[in-house]
Design a protein around this motif. Structure first.
Motif, short mmCIF file in Angstrom:
data_model
loop_
_atom_site.label_atom_id
_atom_site.label_comp_id
_atom_site.label_asym_id
_atom_site.label_seq_id
_atom_site.Cartn_x
_atom_site.Cartn_y
_atom_site.Cartn_z
N HIS A 154 0.82 -1.21 0.00
CA HIS A 154 0.00 0.00 0.00
C HIS A 154 0.85 1.26 0.00
O HIS A 154 0.60 2.21 -0.75
CB HIS A 154 -0.92 -0.01 1.21
N LEU B 49 -3.12 8.31 1.87
CA LEU B 49 -2.95 6.87 1.93
C LEU B 49 -3.27 6.29 3.32
O LEU B 49 -3.49 5.10 3.47
CB LEU B 49 -1.51 6.48 1.54
N ALA C 35 -5.49 2.90 4.07
CA ALA C 35 -4.57 1.81 4.40
C ALA C 35 -5.33 0.56 4.82
O ALA C 35 -6.37 0.64 5.46
CB ALA C 35 -3.64 2.24 5.53
#
Length: 423
Positions: free
Chosen positions: A183, A217, A221
């Motif tokens: 990720h 992000l 996540a």
RNA sequence: GCGGCUAUGGCGAAGUGGUUAACGCACCAGAUUGUGGCUCUGGCAUGCGUGGGUUCGAUUCCCACUAGUCGCCCCA
């Protein structure tokens, strides 16, 4: 000043020490009801134990352990936490062979970490903790958590928040870790330096980062919860179910993590919501460590426990303005006038003390007035006055300090008289 | 390990490059030669964290150290 207390340590003085006794007594009593037994292990261990127990991969071990060589050249470390020692003792004393499983233990005592002192952090601090070894029943997880909550509640704390999470089993953790790395990997250069090292070392910690908290992000996540396999999911559900049955309120926080490999399944923290509590809000941390006993050299044995710091507990009590009901005053102060009476007063206080009455007298050769002031300072409930007149009549004057009433009592029945008054 | 702030009597707290370092609390004594919590009067730092330096002179300026405090790192 000639000598100063070492950095990060503190003297617990009279007045304060009573609070510690009260808290420890409360914790012990709760443990008794939950059938956890006290274990006392040494304050230092071979360094190797902690390297193994805590993990030597991180630089924390090098940086924050109180390690030194003894005269025999052995590397010794003042225990930084309680679990490793308890597990060592569990293995060494073969408690896994005891028919009373699970083995339920608690401990209280000083721990040491070589770190720069700040709010709620000392180099020597006292932890209270419990460990339940040998059971894989989610009910024991709930029991341990409920026990921790009960300690805080029994002391009157209200502003508490219990957060729990599941780290899953090894399989789940590996899958999640991989997902995390994937990720962040592509855009890790957008994150702070610490996070860049975390990606390799401990990707879970990225989620905790304060600097990059708002990065897009972060919100997207992968959560550990989504990576729990069926067994782990089921275990976590059961823990929650039991907590609910026990009436323990909690919040699930997928960001609550534990860095070390042997941690799995249940992780929990109890935090204080109290205002003005400073940067550190965690009062208690715990979790399941099914891999640890084996890591220390014992048979595969599941375990769960928690540890809490008494210093932080006191800080939380303070933040909530809670005063512990610790007794302070004495029962009787004996005021003596004149040499003869002074000699006699030594015997009088002794009689009182042997009768279970907290008694004090003057040793500073103070005058009557000053003796009364001293009695007042000691919050004496009664003052007994003995002088030449009383000695002659074989009586003593007893003054009730709250009402100011004073009565003459025969010296022979004095102790008994006071004892009845104090009931 | 790194950074900010701080360091004056038992406690809290003013203050100044130069004779005796405010004040409050606490404590001790007296007013009250056998009675507390109220009041009044008096007493209570040869020293201003420690060690250096600048200066005729430093508690006051500079440096280092120590400690406290808040935060960073990390948090088993």
């Amino acid at each position: 000043m000639a000598f100063q207390i070492p950095r990060g340590t503190q003297d617990i003085l009279p007045g304060e020490a009573e609070k510690w006794q009260y808290i420890e007594q409360m914790a012990r009593d709760i443990c008794r009801r939950y059938n956890y037994k006290e274990i006392r292990t040494p304050i230092f261990e071979h360094t190797e134990l902690f390297l193994r127990g805590v993990g030597d991969t991180t630089d924390i071990v090098q940086k924050e352990m109180y390690t030194f060589e003894d005269r025999g050249g052995r590397s010794i470390t003042l225990r930084p936490e309680g679990t490793a020692s308890v597990v060592r003792s569990f293995v060494e004393n073969k408690m896994y062979g005891d028919p009373n499983q699970p083995i339920k233990l608690y401990y209280v005592g000083p721990m040491f970490r070589y770190e720069r002192p700040q709010a709620g952090r000392f180099r020597q601090f006292v932890q209270f903790g419990v460990e339940a070894l040998g059971s894989n029943d989610p009910a024991i997880d709930a029991e341990v958590i409920a026990l921790a909550m009960e300690i805080y509640q029994a002391l009157g704390l209200k502003k508490l928040k219990l957060v729990i999470n599941s780290l899953g089993d090894k399989e789940s953790r590996i899958a999640h870790r991989e997902a995390l790395v994937n990720h962040f990997k592509g855009r890790i250069h957008e994150f702070c330096e610490d996070c860049q090292t975390r990606l390799e070392k401990n990707p879970l910690r990225i989620l905790d980062c304060k600097k990059d908290r708002d990065h897009e992000l972060m919100a997207t996540a992968p959560s550990i919860i989504d990576y729990l396999n069926d067994e782990s999911r089921h275990y976590f559900d059961k823990v929650q179910m039991y907590l609910t049955k026990l009436g323990v309120e909690f919040e699930v926080d997928p960001r609550l993590v534990r860095g070390l490999d042997y941690y799995n399944h249940t992780a929990f923290e109890i935090m204080s919501n109290a205002e003005g509590f400073g940067a550190i809000t965690t009062l208690c941390g715990g979790g399941r460590y099914n891999g640890l006993v084996q890591e220390i050299g014992g048979p595969e044995t599941p375990g769960i426990g928690f540890a809490l710091s008494i210093e932080r507990l006191l800080a939380a009590l303070e933040a909530e303005g809670i005063t512990l009901p610790v007794a302070q005053g004495i029962d009787c102060y004996v005021v003596a006038l004149g040499e003869k009476a002074k000699d006699e007063s030594v015997v009088i206080v002794d009689k009182l003390r042997k009768a279970g009455i907290a008694a004090e007298k003057d040793y500073q050769d103070r005058k009557v007035k000053a003796q009364f002031k001293a009695a007042d300072r000691l919050q004496a409930k009664y003052v007994a006055i003995i002088g030449d007149e009383e000695l002659e009549k074989n009586v003593i004057n007893v003054k009730d300090m709250a009402t100011g009433e004073q009565v003459e009592v025969s010296l022979d029945s004095f102790t008994e008289y006071l004892r009845e008054k104090l009931v």
